[in-house]
Design an enzyme around this catalytic site. Structure first.
Site, short mmCIF file in Angstrom:
data_model
loop_
_atom_site.label_atom_id
_atom_site.label_comp_id
_atom_site.label_asym_id
_atom_site.label_seq_id
_atom_site.Cartn_x
_atom_site.Cartn_y
_atom_site.Cartn_z
N GLU A 1 36.28 -43.75 0.43
CA GLU A 1 37.58 -43.95 1.07
C GLU A 1 37.42 -44.23 2.56
OE1 GLU A 1 36.58 -41.56 -0.96
OE2 GLU A 1 38.24 -40.50 -1.90
N CYS B 1 32.02 -41.05 2.45
CA CYS B 1 32.76 -41.29 1.21
C CYS B 1 33.27 -42.72 1.12
CB CYS B 1 33.96 -40.36 1.12
SG CYS B 1 33.56 -38.63 0.95
N ASN C 1 30.78 -45.11 -1.62
CA ASN C 1 30.10 -44.02 -0.93
C ASN C 1 28.67 -44.43 -0.59
OD1 ASN C 1 29.67 -43.87 -3.77
ND2 ASN C 1 29.21 -41.69 -3.71
N GLU D 1 25.26 -42.54 0.59
CA GLU D 1 24.64 -41.23 0.80
C GLU D 1 23.44 -41.33 1.74
OE1 GLU D 1 23.99 -39.53 -3.12
OE2 GLU D 1 26.15 -39.10 -3.28
N1 THU Z 1 32.76 -38.81 -2.56
C1 THU Z 1 33.53 -39.88 -2.24
O1 THU Z 1 33.04 -41.01 -2.07
N2 THU Z 1 34.86 -39.68 -2.10
C2 THU Z 1 35.49 -38.47 -2.25
O2 THU Z 1 36.68 -38.35 -1.99
C3 THU Z 1 34.73 -37.33 -2.74
C4 THU Z 1 33.26 -37.47 -2.72
C5 THU Z 1 31.30 -39.01 -2.71
C6 THU Z 1 30.46 -38.34 -1.67
C7 THU Z 1 29.15 -38.18 -2.41
O3 THU Z 1 28.39 -39.35 -2.24
C8 THU Z 1 29.55 -38.06 -3.86
O4 THU Z 1 30.90 -38.50 -3.94
C9 THU Z 1 29.43 -36.67 -4.43
O5 THU Z 1 30.12 -35.76 -3.65
#
Ligand code: THU
Length: 151
Positions: free
Chosen positions: A66, A64, A53, A55
């Site tokens: 994925e 995210c 992920n 941000e």
């Molecule tokens: N996040 C992911 O990387 N994958 C997911 O399927 C759910 C959420 C990340 C986004 C954000 O950086 C952190 O998790 C908290 O939501």
């Protein structure tokens, strides 16, 4: 059921995916949520790709693990914008006691590139696991153009 079995992923491949997802987890950029996520996927031509992920200070721009992983697979694969690009399996790795299944947005993007019987696994540092097919994660996905040839 038999068809499903033929798509089963070898235990060594799952192990490699978990290892790659753990590596990706270490690269997560999550200073706002402190919730790191790593992902790894295998393409039908057996390339393993990673994503974490990433941000952003403008929170909604966060991507995210994925979806970043799938983007790596798109870059790594010869597809010529045709239906040749497919993935077989994906692992999402976190170090949370509660496993992290893909979010809704990621389920939609997964359904673009994975067949309905492809397997998605959430794994954590305690080696707890939960597994779904793509169809289980997103039944009746929005696929109006049906570009992916699932034969
Ligand atoms: N996040 C992911 O990387 N994958 C997911 O399927 C759910 C959420 C990340 C986004 C954000 O950086 C952190 O998790 C908290 O939501």
């Amino acid at each position: 059921m038999n068809e499903f079995k033929s798509k089963e992923i070898d235990v060594n491949i799952w192990q490699a995916l978990v290892k790659n997802a753990q590596q990706a987890y270490q690269k997560a950029y999550a200073p706002y949520s402190n919730f790191s996520v790593g992902a790894a996927a295998i393409t039908t031509d057996n390339k393993i790709v990673q994503g974490c992920n990433v941000e952003n200070a403008s929170y909604g721009l966060t991507v995210c693990a994925e979806r970043n992983c799938i983007a790596q697979g798109v870059i790594a694969t010869e597809h010529n914008n045709t239906n040749k690009l497919e993935f077989k399996a994906l692992v999402v790795y976190t170090e949370q006691e509660k496993l992290t299944p893909p979010c809704g947005a990621c389920r939609q993007v997964i359904s673009e590139f994975f067949p309905g019987d492809a397997q998605i696994k959430a794994v954590n540092h305690l080696n707890q696991q939960q597994q779904w097919t793509v169809e289980q994660l997103l039944p009746d996905a929005f696929t109006p153009y049906d570009l992916i040839n699932k034969t």
